[in-house]
Write an enzyme that holds these catalytic residues in place. Sequence first.
Site, PDB file in Angstrom:
ATOM      1  N   TRP A 178       0.830  -1.213   0.000  1.00  0.00           N
ATOM      2  CA  TRP A 178       0.000   0.000   0.000  1.00  0.00           C
ATOM      3  C   TRP A 178       0.864   1.262   0.000  1.00  0.00           C
ATOM      4  O   TRP A 178       0.603   2.213   0.737  1.00  0.00           O
ATOM      5  CB  TRP A 178      -0.961   0.013   1.191  1.00  0.00           C
ATOM      6  CG  TRP A 178      -1.841  -1.197   1.253  1.00  0.00           C
ATOM      7  CD1 TRP A 178      -2.323  -1.929   0.213  1.00  0.00           C
ATOM      8  CD2 TRP A 178      -2.346  -1.815   2.440  1.00  0.00           C
ATOM      9  NE1 TRP A 178      -3.103  -2.958   0.666  1.00  0.00           N
ATOM     10  CE2 TRP A 178      -3.136  -2.910   2.029  1.00  0.00           C
ATOM     11  CE3 TRP A 178      -2.213  -1.541   3.801  1.00  0.00           C
ATOM     12  CZ2 TRP A 178      -3.780  -3.747   2.940  1.00  0.00           C
ATOM     13  CZ3 TRP A 178      -2.854  -2.374   4.707  1.00  0.00           C
ATOM     14  CH2 TRP A 178      -3.632  -3.461   4.276  1.00  0.00           C
ATOM     15  N   ILE A 179       1.869   1.272  -0.847  1.00  0.00           N
ATOM     16  CA  ILE A 179       2.807   2.394  -0.862  1.00  0.00           C
ATOM     17  C   ILE A 179       2.322   3.449  -1.852  1.00  0.00           C
ATOM     18  O   ILE A 179       2.305   3.216  -3.069  1.00  0.00           O
ATOM     19  CB  ILE A 179       4.232   1.932  -1.224  1.00  0.00           C
ATOM     20  CG1 ILE A 179       4.685   0.827  -0.259  1.00  0.00           C
ATOM     21  CG2 ILE A 179       5.186   3.121  -1.208  1.00  0.00           C
ATOM     22  CD1 ILE A 179       4.619   1.200   1.216  1.00  0.00           C
ATOM     23  N   GLU A 384      -1.559   6.714   7.700  1.00  0.00           N
ATOM     24  CA  GLU A 384      -0.723   7.520   8.599  1.00  0.00           C
ATOM     25  C   GLU A 384      -1.122   7.313  10.057  1.00  0.00           C
ATOM     26  O   GLU A 384      -1.127   8.235  10.864  1.00  0.00           O
ATOM     27  CB  GLU A 384      -0.749   9.000   8.213  1.00  0.00           C
ATOM     28  CG  GLU A 384      -0.105   9.271   6.861  1.00  0.00           C
ATOM     29  CD  GLU A 384       0.110  10.751   6.589  1.00  0.00           C
ATOM     30  OE1 GLU A 384       0.121  11.544   7.548  1.00  0.00           O
ATOM     31  OE2 GLU A 384       0.269  11.109   5.421  1.00  0.00           O
ATOM     32  N   GLY A 385      -1.442   6.071  10.400  1.00  0.00           N
ATOM     33  CA  GLY A 385      -1.883   5.730  11.746  1.00  0.00           C
ATOM     34  C   GLY A 385      -3.384   5.747  11.835  1.00  0.00           C
ATOM     35  O   GLY A 385      -4.007   6.789  11.649  1.00  0.00           O
ATOM     36  N   ASN A 387      -7.107   5.954  13.245  1.00  0.00           N
ATOM     37  CA  ASN A 387      -7.593   6.828  14.307  1.00  0.00           C
ATOM     38  C   ASN A 387      -7.767   6.101  15.636  1.00  0.00           C
ATOM     39  O   ASN A 387      -7.694   6.720  16.698  1.00  0.00           O
ATOM     40  CB  ASN A 387      -8.903   7.490  13.878  1.00  0.00           C
ATOM     41  CG  ASN A 387      -8.671   8.579  12.849  1.00  0.00           C
ATOM     42  OD1 ASN A 387      -7.565   8.768  12.332  1.00  0.00           O
ATOM     43  ND2 ASN A 387      -9.720   9.327  12.530  1.00  0.00           N
ATOM     44  N   GLN A 487      -9.022   0.016  26.776  1.00  0.00           N
ATOM     45  CA  GLN A 487      -9.121   0.853  25.593  1.00  0.00           C
ATOM     46  C   GLN A 487     -10.396   1.687  25.557  1.00  0.00           C
ATOM     47  O   GLN A 487     -10.386   2.801  25.029  1.00  0.00           O
ATOM     48  CB  GLN A 487      -8.990   0.003  24.331  1.00  0.00           C
ATOM     49  CG  GLN A 487      -7.602  -0.583  24.168  1.00  0.00           C
ATOM     50  CD  GLN A 487      -7.372  -1.173  22.786  1.00  0.00           C
ATOM     51  OE1 GLN A 487      -8.265  -1.176  21.926  1.00  0.00           O
ATOM     52  NE2 GLN A 487      -6.167  -1.664  22.563  1.00  0.00           N
TER      53      GLN A 487
END
Length: 573
Positions: A178-179, A384-385, A387, A487
């Site tokens: 997934w680049i 990008e991480g 949520n 969590q």
Amino acid sequence: MSVAKSLLAGRIVEDNLFPYPRLRAKEREVLGMMIEAIDEFLAPRREDFKRWDREAEQPAEFIQGLRDLGLFGLIIPEEEGGLGLSNAGYARVLSQTSSHDSSVSLTIGAHSSIGMKGILLFGTPEQRARYLPKLASGEMIAAFCLTESGAGSDAASIRTRAEKGVDGSWTLNGEKIWITNGGIADLYTVFARTTSDAGKITAFVVEAAWPGVSHGHHEDKMGIRASSTTTVSFTDVKVPAENVLDAEGKGFKVAMAILNNGRTGLGGGAVGGMKALIALATQQALARRQFGEPIANFGLIREKLAQMTVECFAAESVVWMVAHYIDSGLEDYSVEAAISKVYASEAIQRAAYEALQIAGGNGFMREFPYEEAARDCRILSIFEGTNEVLRLYIALSGLKEIGKSYGELRAAVDDIFNSPIKGFGVLADYAEKRLTRATGVGRDKILGKIPPQLREATTTYEKYTVELAKASDYLLRKYGKSIAGRQHALKRVADMTIDLFVGLCVLSRATALSAEPGEEGAQAMVIAHAFARQARRRLAHNVRRIERNEDEEMDLLAGFIVDRGRYPWDIAK
């Protein structure tokens, strides 16, 4: 000081919030010219973007046009061939490109925000001289190679390996998935597992032209379809010793610094997309008539337009505050950056949903832009991480600061959090440790800076900053070393922190705008008031659910479904 982390300790760091930052006059002038040039280049290509979305490609001649506009050198210093924009200016450019097409912003953003950011942040003088001029011109396009199958947000679980030779060079083997820009990149920032006392992960600068480097086919994606997304493979790739970024074993630190520093691009893009959606929805509401009048006159449609505006203003306020922190040299902004990403990525998804709803049946048709916008923005809360991971990071990073107040626990807490994405680990034993901080001690008073019309909003943020500190204290005392595994509770802490930090950014910006003549300043205060009231309801809800919730019942239900692997009820039985 970190504003967001301080909130968990009951403090509002007003010096890092007021006054709201402004771009330098020179940069505003440059941005004005750039925005005009971007609009001239992209606006006539609306039909092309629709076709490229269906065909899943960006033609080479179009990418050359992006090079010609200088869009690959936005944040590279002028002395190294770039335009030298600040992070705030860069975010504003991506906001503009996103108002035309998300895939365009992704091609630019993956290059600048993460692809070559490692060289900007950690590159040696030789690495900078060798690569930055080519990256600035677009002769080389960059990509960021971190994600692997089975190791998405768990960056410390990567399996790509680099073996060090006797001459100091490295042999790289592995595959990344997934680049973004994977199929068009000439340079990759690659993270690989290394075996040395220096650390487990090392970052490398790898050229696509080297033997053993290859990429897979273009991925068939739900959204952002025209941007290049591929696998990238490394088979016995020889990497010179001088192409290590920062130092051997420091790859995890490099990856986190790049992601944190690059979040303003994603946030700026989300803001630009929201502005475009508000414009589309407004035009649709004015043009579409029902029962003899424009639907823009109907209360429920007006409510949607107003809510989209409130959330766009809030996203814009927090994104540019974080950009200011980065540009000002603030060292600790990672939590604020994570907040900006979480809030902006979710706000644009709500905006896309409502814009499509306002369009009615047209919104569901591919000839209109709404369905593509809904598809494109969905990725923002994933890459990008995710949520979910970022919410855990926000909460645990703040709780870490509280833990540091115990001198005897400092070393243990630091060790637990040195890899915040991989091992949320266990906190030191807080079961017998009670915070002695008095409610509200250290809380700065901000009333003197705020217009009288916004005193209610100010009081809300002051009150719930104290409530957040009390909730953090309660959770640490109740769960002790098991807090990192709770969590549901951590999500509530994170959501409270998000509401408070975003709300304070809105308050700061509205305060600045209130001094300017015209209706926009007055409406900014309306937005600040509305956001504060909505945030207060969410904050009160989360405070109540700290102690009174159905977490255990929901966990049992989830276990029941997981054990069966399906929804078991059927009215026919």
